[in-house]
Write a protein that holds these residues in place. Structure first.
Motif, PDB file in Angstrom:
ATOM      1  N   ALA A 147      37.892   7.927  17.628  1.00 15.63           N
ATOM      2  CA  ALA A 147      37.901   6.518  18.030  1.00 15.63           C
ATOM      3  C   ALA A 147      37.862   6.416  19.565  1.00 15.63           C
ATOM      4  O   ALA A 147      38.206   7.399  20.241  1.00 15.63           O
ATOM      5  N   PRO A 148      37.476   5.266  20.144  1.00 16.34           N
ATOM      6  CA  PRO A 148      37.138   4.022  19.454  1.00 16.34           C
ATOM      7  C   PRO A 148      35.662   3.936  19.049  1.00 16.34           C
ATOM      8  O   PRO A 148      34.821   4.655  19.589  1.00 16.34           O
ATOM      9  N   PHE A 149      35.395   3.027  18.119  1.00 22.90           N
ATOM     10  CA  PHE A 149      34.035   2.808  17.616  1.00 22.90           C
ATOM     11  C   PHE A 149      33.558   1.411  17.999  1.00 22.90           C
ATOM     12  O   PHE A 149      34.350   0.470  18.066  1.00 22.90           O
ATOM     13  N   ASP A 150      32.224   1.279  18.197  1.00 22.23           N
ATOM     14  CA  ASP A 150      31.652  -0.055  18.447  1.00 22.23           C
ATOM     15  C   ASP A 150      31.622  -0.859  17.153  1.00 22.23           C
ATOM     16  O   ASP A 150      31.821  -2.071  17.165  1.00 22.23           O
ATOM     17  N   LYS A 151      31.315  -0.157  16.060  1.00 24.56           N
ATOM     18  CA  LYS A 151      31.184  -0.834  14.771  1.00 24.56           C
ATOM     19  C   LYS A 151      31.781   0.063  13.684  1.00 24.56           C
ATOM     20  O   LYS A 151      31.685   1.295  13.779  1.00 24.56           O
ATOM     21  N   ILE A 152      32.364  -0.585  12.665  1.00 23.28           N
ATOM     22  CA  ILE A 152      32.857   0.173  11.501  1.00 23.28           C
ATOM     23  C   ILE A 152      32.345  -0.538  10.245  1.00 23.28           C
ATOM     24  O   ILE A 152      32.444  -1.761  10.140  1.00 23.28           O
ATOM     25  N   ILE A 153      31.794   0.245   9.322  1.00 23.15           N
ATOM     26  CA  ILE A 153      31.296  -0.304   8.058  1.00 23.15           C
ATOM     27  C   ILE A 153      31.993   0.426   6.916  1.00 23.15           C
ATOM     28  O   ILE A 153      32.011   1.667   6.889  1.00 23.15           O
ATOM     29  N   VAL A 154      32.572  -0.337   6.001  1.00 23.99           N
ATOM     30  CA  VAL A 154      33.249   0.252   4.835  1.00 23.99           C
ATOM     31  C   VAL A 154      32.375  -0.022   3.621  1.00 23.99           C
ATOM     32  O   VAL A 154      32.034  -1.173   3.347  1.00 23.99           O
ATOM     33  N   THR A 155      32.015   1.038   2.898  1.00 27.42           N
ATOM     34  CA  THR A 155      31.095   0.868   1.766  1.00 27.42           C
ATOM     35  C   THR A 155      31.803   1.088   0.431  1.00 27.42           C
ATOM     36  O   THR A 155      31.194   1.502  -0.551  1.00 27.42           O
ATOM     37  N   ALA A 156      33.098   0.777   0.398  1.00 27.78           N
ATOM     38  CA  ALA A 156      33.876   0.780  -0.845  1.00 27.78           C
ATOM     39  C   ALA A 156      34.826  -0.421  -0.743  1.00 27.78           C
ATOM     40  O   ALA A 156      35.149  -0.871   0.364  1.00 27.78           O
ATOM     41  N   GLY A 157      35.246  -0.933  -1.913  1.00 24.31           N
ATOM     42  CA  GLY A 157      36.032  -2.175  -1.930  1.00 24.31           C
ATOM     43  C   GLY A 157      37.505  -1.933  -1.602  1.00 24.31           C
ATOM     44  O   GLY A 157      38.177  -1.141  -2.270  1.00 24.31           O
ATOM     45  N   PRO A 162      42.281  -2.428   6.340  1.00 23.08           N
ATOM     46  CA  PRO A 162      43.150  -1.365   6.854  1.00 23.08           C
ATOM     47  C   PRO A 162      43.447  -1.533   8.353  1.00 23.08           C
ATOM     48  O   PRO A 162      42.520  -1.671   9.159  1.00 23.08           O
ATOM     49  N   LYS A 163      44.735  -1.512   8.682  1.00 28.36           N
ATOM     50  CA  LYS A 163      45.159  -1.691  10.082  1.00 28.36           C
ATOM     51  C   LYS A 163      44.584  -0.597  10.972  1.00 28.36           C
ATOM     52  O   LYS A 163      44.212  -0.836  12.115  1.00 28.36           O
ATOM     53  N   SER A 164      44.524   0.619  10.422  1.00 31.01           N
ATOM     54  CA  SER A 164      44.015   1.757  11.223  1.00 31.01           C
ATOM     55  C   SER A 164      42.605   1.480  11.722  1.00 31.01           C
ATOM     56  O   SER A 164      42.244   1.868  12.837  1.00 31.01           O
ATOM     57  N   LEU A 165      41.800   0.812  10.868  1.00 27.52           N
ATOM     58  CA  LEU A 165      40.401   0.582  11.255  1.00 27.52           C
ATOM     59  C   LEU A 165      40.320  -0.431  12.388  1.00 27.52           C
ATOM     60  O   LEU A 165      39.531  -0.264  13.329  1.00 27.52           O
ATOM     61  N   LEU A 166      41.148  -1.472  12.316  1.00 24.78           N
ATOM     62  CA  LEU A 166      41.140  -2.471  13.402  1.00 24.78           C
ATOM     63  C   LEU A 166      41.571  -1.819  14.710  1.00 24.78           C
ATOM     64  O   LEU A 166      41.022  -2.100  15.772  1.00 24.78           O
ATOM     65  N   LYS A 167      42.543  -0.925  14.609  1.00 27.28           N
ATOM     66  CA  LYS A 167      43.049  -0.239  15.793  1.00 27.28           C
ATOM     67  C   LYS A 167      41.947   0.613  16.441  1.00 27.28           C
ATOM     68  O   LYS A 167      41.896   0.745  17.662  1.00 27.28           O
TER      69      LYS A 167
END
Ligand code: SAM
Length: 217
Positions: A147-157, A162-167
């Motif tokens: 991290a950090p990332f410009d964009k994150i895409i989750v391809t499962a429901g 998830p807080k970790s992803l926002l962080k």
């Protein structure tokens, strides 16, 4: 080495798929071009080749699926990628979405929970000339060390965002994630405006396989 053949018939079917996606409301020309370029049948078992350009999800083994082309296009459009964006994909699966992200100019980091899918796709994508960084593990926690990332895409429901992803998102970054119950989820686009302010947009319903793991199901 398996010979991968992109025939006139497959090219024609791909053009028709792009028209279908346009009719269904996908407007981003670069996304449509990427879908029109990547041979989706390469990502299928040969027994299913005749179905590869239907706008449907299909099994890829291990109880998992390759997402419906409309879903791939919709999520890709929401990401609004800029060339060079560092993107984290959660749920590598067949590698099809990762291939589209690569064609859109992203630096792709993709993580898969299932070991055998991880191993298969990590070998397969480079054979198509697609560059990505592959990881195996629980993507609901993101990849803190990358991290950090410009964009994150989750391809499962996911059950929740998830807080970790926002962080792990940069300020100005975007997270696209389906959130809901185990059967249907609303597509969400979250934008990190400042370190503390996140805006949220909600779109139509989709049906993804569940996001497993610590911040998943
Ligand atoms: N993006 C994939 C493609 O283009 O083929 C489709 C993904 S499939 C709908 C969802 C994938 O998410 C499955 O391969 C599943 O094993 C994976 N998955 C589920 N929970 C996960 C987690 N916590 N971390 C990483 N991958 C996960």
């Amino acid at each position: 080495m398996i010979k991968l053949e992109d025939s006139y018939s497959h090219k024609g079917q791909r053009k028709a798929l792009v028209k279908t996606l346009e009719r269904k409301g996908i407007m981003d020309k670069k996304v449509l071009e990427a879908i029109g370029t990547i041979p989706r049948h390469f990502f299928f078992d040969s027994a299913l080749h005749s179905h590869a350009y239907e706008d449907k999800a299909f099994p890829i083994g291990e109880g998992q699926t390759i997402s419906q082309p409309f879903t791939v296009a919709f999520q890709s459009e929401l990401l609004a990628l800029r060339p060079g964006d560092k993107v984290l994909e959660i749920g590598t699966g067949s590698g099809y979405q990762a291939a589209i992200l690569y064609l859109l100019g992203a630096e792709v980091h993709t993580i898969e929970y299932n070991k055998s899918l991880y191993q298969r796709t990590k070998k397969f994508l480079p054979r198509l000339g697609i560059k990505a960084y592959f990881y195996q593990g629980d993507g609901s926690l993101g990849i803190p060390e990358k991290a950090p990332f410009d964009k994150i895409i989750v391809t499962a429901g996911a059950p929740v965002v998830p807080k970790s992803l926002l962080k792990q998102l940069k300020v100005g970054g975007v997270l696209v994630i389906p959130v809901g119950d185990r059967k249907t989820q609303k597509m969400m686009k979250l934008t990190k405006k400042t370190a503390k302010q996140i805006t949220q947009e909600e779109y139509d319903s989709f049906a993804f396989v569940p996001l497993l793991g610590h911040e998943g199901w």
